[in-house]
Motif scaffolding. Structure first.
Motif, mmCIF file in Angstrom:
data_model
loop_
_atom_site.group_PDB
_atom_site.id
_atom_site.type_symbol
_atom_site.label_atom_id
_atom_site.label_comp_id
_atom_site.label_asym_id
_atom_site.label_seq_id
_atom_site.Cartn_x
_atom_site.Cartn_y
_atom_site.Cartn_z
ATOM 1 N N LEU A 140 0.288 0.901 7.630
ATOM 2 C CA LEU A 140 -0.565 -0.224 8.011
ATOM 3 C C LEU A 140 -1.381 -0.731 6.829
ATOM 4 O O LEU A 140 -1.477 -1.948 6.610
ATOM 5 N N VAL A 141 -1.953 0.180 6.058
ATOM 6 C CA VAL A 141 -2.789 -0.239 4.927
ATOM 7 C C VAL A 141 -1.964 -1.005 3.901
ATOM 8 O O VAL A 141 -2.381 -2.068 3.423
ATOM 9 N N THR A 142 -0.785 -0.491 3.552
ATOM 10 C CA THR A 142 0.023 -1.155 2.526
ATOM 11 C C THR A 142 0.472 -2.546 2.982
ATOM 12 O O THR A 142 0.410 -3.505 2.204
ATOM 13 N N ILE A 143 0.895 -2.669 4.223
ATOM 14 C CA ILE A 143 1.375 -3.969 4.708
ATOM 15 C C ILE A 143 0.228 -4.964 4.823
ATOM 16 O O ILE A 143 0.357 -6.136 4.422
ATOM 17 N N VAL A 144 -0.903 -4.537 5.375
ATOM 18 C CA VAL A 144 -2.043 -5.448 5.540
ATOM 19 C C VAL A 144 -2.584 -5.896 4.190
ATOM 20 O O VAL A 144 -2.856 -7.092 3.979
ATOM 21 N N ILE A 172 -10.929 0.728 5.809
ATOM 22 C CA ILE A 172 -11.125 -0.727 5.715
ATOM 23 C C ILE A 172 -11.765 -1.082 4.374
ATOM 24 O O ILE A 172 -11.373 -2.060 3.721
ATOM 25 N N MET A 173 -12.737 -0.289 3.951
ATOM 26 C CA MET A 173 -13.388 -0.554 2.658
ATOM 27 C C MET A 173 -12.388 -0.462 1.512
ATOM 28 O O MET A 173 -12.364 -1.320 0.620
ATOM 29 N N LEU A 174 -11.569 0.578 1.522
ATOM 30 C CA LEU A 174 -10.572 0.732 0.471
ATOM 31 C C LEU A 174 -9.573 -0.418 0.499
ATOM 32 O O LEU A 174 -9.172 -0.933 -0.559
ATOM 33 N N ALA A 175 -9.172 -0.845 1.701
ATOM 34 C CA ALA A 175 -8.230 -1.956 1.824
ATOM 35 C C ALA A 175 -8.824 -3.239 1.252
ATOM 36 O O ALA A 175 -8.131 -4.012 0.567
ATOM 37 N N VAL A 176 -10.104 -3.468 1.507
ATOM 38 C CA VAL A 176 -10.767 -4.668 0.983
ATOM 39 C C VAL A 176 -10.819 -4.628 -0.547
ATOM 40 O O VAL A 176 -10.542 -5.633 -1.221
ATOM 41 N N LEU A 210 7.199 -16.175 -2.504
ATOM 42 C CA LEU A 210 6.106 -15.502 -1.805
ATOM 43 C C LEU A 210 6.614 -14.303 -1.004
ATOM 44 O O LEU A 210 5.953 -13.267 -0.939
ATOM 45 N N ILE A 211 7.785 -14.444 -0.406
ATOM 46 C CA ILE A 211 8.351 -13.329 0.360
ATOM 47 C C ILE A 211 8.677 -12.154 -0.556
ATOM 48 O O ILE A 211 8.347 -11.001 -0.261
ATOM 49 N N ILE A 212 9.322 -12.449 -1.676
ATOM 50 C CA ILE A 212 9.643 -11.388 -2.641
ATOM 51 C C ILE A 212 8.367 -10.779 -3.202
ATOM 52 O O ILE A 212 8.256 -9.557 -3.354
ATOM 53 N N LEU A 213 7.381 -11.626 -3.489
ATOM 54 C CA LEU A 213 6.117 -11.142 -4.023
ATOM 55 C C LEU A 213 5.412 -10.228 -3.023
ATOM 56 O O LEU A 213 4.822 -9.206 -3.403
ATOM 57 N N PHE A 214 5.497 -10.566 -1.745
ATOM 58 C CA PHE A 214 4.891 -9.733 -0.698
ATOM 59 C C PHE A 214 5.508 -8.335 -0.687
ATOM 60 O O PHE A 214 4.792 -7.321 -0.633
ATOM 61 N N VAL A 215 6.828 -8.274 -0.765
ATOM 62 C CA VAL A 215 7.509 -6.973 -0.773
ATOM 63 C C VAL A 215 7.158 -6.197 -2.037
ATOM 64 O O VAL A 215 6.908 -4.985 -1.986
ATOM 65 N N GLN A 216 7.117 -6.877 -3.163
ATOM 66 C CA GLN A 216 6.770 -6.201 -4.423
ATOM 67 C C GLN A 216 5.330 -5.702 -4.411
ATOM 68 O O GLN A 216 5.029 -4.647 -4.979
ATOM 69 N N GLU A 217 4.442 -6.441 -3.756
ATOM 70 C CA GLU A 217 3.049 -6.001 -3.654
ATOM 71 C C GLU A 217 2.944 -4.705 -2.851
ATOM 72 O O GLU A 217 2.103 -3.853 -3.146
ATOM 73 N N ILE A 218 3.781 -4.546 -1.831
ATOM 74 C CA ILE A 218 3.773 -3.306 -1.053
ATOM 75 C C ILE A 218 4.099 -2.121 -1.955
ATOM 76 O O ILE A 218 3.440 -1.076 -1.906
ATOM 77 N N VAL A 219 5.112 -2.282 -2.805
ATOM 78 C CA VAL A 219 5.490 -1.213 -3.722
ATOM 79 C C VAL A 219 4.354 -0.915 -4.698
ATOM 80 O O VAL A 219 4.031 0.258 -4.975
ATOM 81 N N LEU A 220 3.699 -1.962 -5.209
ATOM 82 C CA LEU A 220 2.589 -1.769 -6.144
ATOM 83 C C LEU A 220 1.412 -1.068 -5.477
ATOM 84 O O LEU A 220 0.766 -0.197 -6.080
ATOM 85 N N ILE A 221 1.125 -1.415 -4.235
ATOM 86 C CA ILE A 221 0.002 -0.797 -3.521
ATOM 87 C C ILE A 221 0.290 0.670 -3.250
ATOM 88 O O ILE A 221 -0.597 1.528 -3.369
ATOM 89 N N LEU A 222 1.523 0.991 -2.880
ATOM 90 C CA LEU A 222 1.886 2.391 -2.680
ATOM 91 C C LEU A 222 1.709 3.182 -3.973
ATOM 92 O O LEU A 222 1.238 4.326 -3.960
#
Length: 306
Positions: A83-87, A152-156, A209-221
């Motif tokens: 949830l955190v990575t996707i949001v 929530i704080m970490l996600a922000v 934007l779609i590709i960037l969204f998926v790449q952001e998930i990998v970066l956040i993980l």
């Protein structure tokens, strides 16, 4: 749909489904502990059973050192990881994407590196995880704040530090598109900037934007994994003394990995199974990103036919 994209989707869907229905399928919850007991086999041989227990029929992935079912902990913590990575990735892409569109349309052309402020160059060289760690370290360990609020704080914080890079990427692409002939034509007939951005530029940016969204998930993980090395876990860390050890309050995957990294040479399963789930999740989204890039490349490429 190519095989790479399909494989990535299958992996991620299975992991997301596991996080949703898994708690109803495992025989134990993450708080139930296996107790110390004396076991006698069919030959009359007695054995003192003391946690941690290696993988067996009762505990497929074994237990941790306090006797908690590792499978139940991984499933319980998966909700926080997923949830955190996707949001966060969605928020970064939306906010950074909108900012990038407007900065690219109304902004000036690229500024040469030599003309940039030295302060910007310095700040740009600071790793993001150091910024997040400095913000969160003081409030994450032995916090009185509930785990959900800390999450929530970490996600922000992770969202805020990631917006500039997304905005910069979209801005660079928008700068290229705004000089195209169809944009100039729309502007010449009186189309407003909002109309041009909404109906002309944005449709050309959807795939990016779609590709960037998926790449952001990998970066956040990856960012969450780096924070876990320094004992900043999603939802907070509980610090114990004598000996000093850090325990995740939410059983989130990177937290389980971070708290178990000292067990590599003794109780390997406590580290290996959360690490496999974490790497599999990253691998799934990496395949989705590669698959999408391949599809869009084939879709928009022009091949001459004789």
């Amino acid at each position: 749909m190519n095989r790479t994209l399909l494989t990535g989707l299958i992996i991620t869907v299975i992991l997301i489904a596991m996080s949703l229905i898994g708690p109803y399928l495992v025989p134990y919850n993450e708080s139930k502990e296996a107790t110390v007991h004396y076991s006698v086999d069919a030959n009359g041989q007695g054995t003192l059973v003391v946690p941690p227990l290696s993988p067996n029929a009762e505990y497929p992935l074994g237990t941790d050192k306090t006797g908690n079912d590792l499978l139940a902990k991984i499933i319980a913590g998966s909700r926080y990881t997923i949830l955190v990575t996707i949001v966060v990735a969605f928020a970064r892409t939306c906010i950074g994407g909108i900012a990038g569109l407007f900065l690219g349309y109304f902004g000036k052309d690229k500024i040469k590196s030599a003309r940039r402020l030295p302060l910007w160059n310095v700040l740009n060289g600071i790793p993001i995880f150091i910024i997040v760690w400095m913000v969160m370290i003081g409030i994450s360990i032995n916090a009185v704040i509930p785990p959900l609020f800390l999450t929530i704080m970490l996600a922000v914080v992770m969202t805020m530090v990631g917006i500039p890079s997304v905005a910069t990427t979209i801005r660079e692409k928008t700068l290229v598109i705004r000089d195209k002939q169809f944009i100039i034509s729309a502007r010449s007939i009186g189309a407003s900037p909002m109309t041009i951005i909404r109906t002309h530029i944005f449709p050309h940016m959807k795939e990016s934007l779609i590709i960037l969204f998926v790449q952001e998930i990998v970066l956040i993980l990856g960012l969450m994994g780096q924070l876990a090395i320094f004992n900043v876990f999603v939802g907070g860390s509980t610090m114990y003394f004598d000996p000093v050890e850090y325990v995740s309050r939410t059983n989130e995957w990177t937290g389980l990995i971070g708290q178990a990294r000292n067990y590599l040479y003794v109780y390997q399963w406590i580290l290996v199974f959360p690490l496999l789930a974490y790497l599999l999740f990253i691998f799934g989204f990496h395949l989705i990103s590669v698959g999408l890039e391949s599809i869009y490349k084939d879709k928009f490429s022009k091949v001459s036919h004789l």
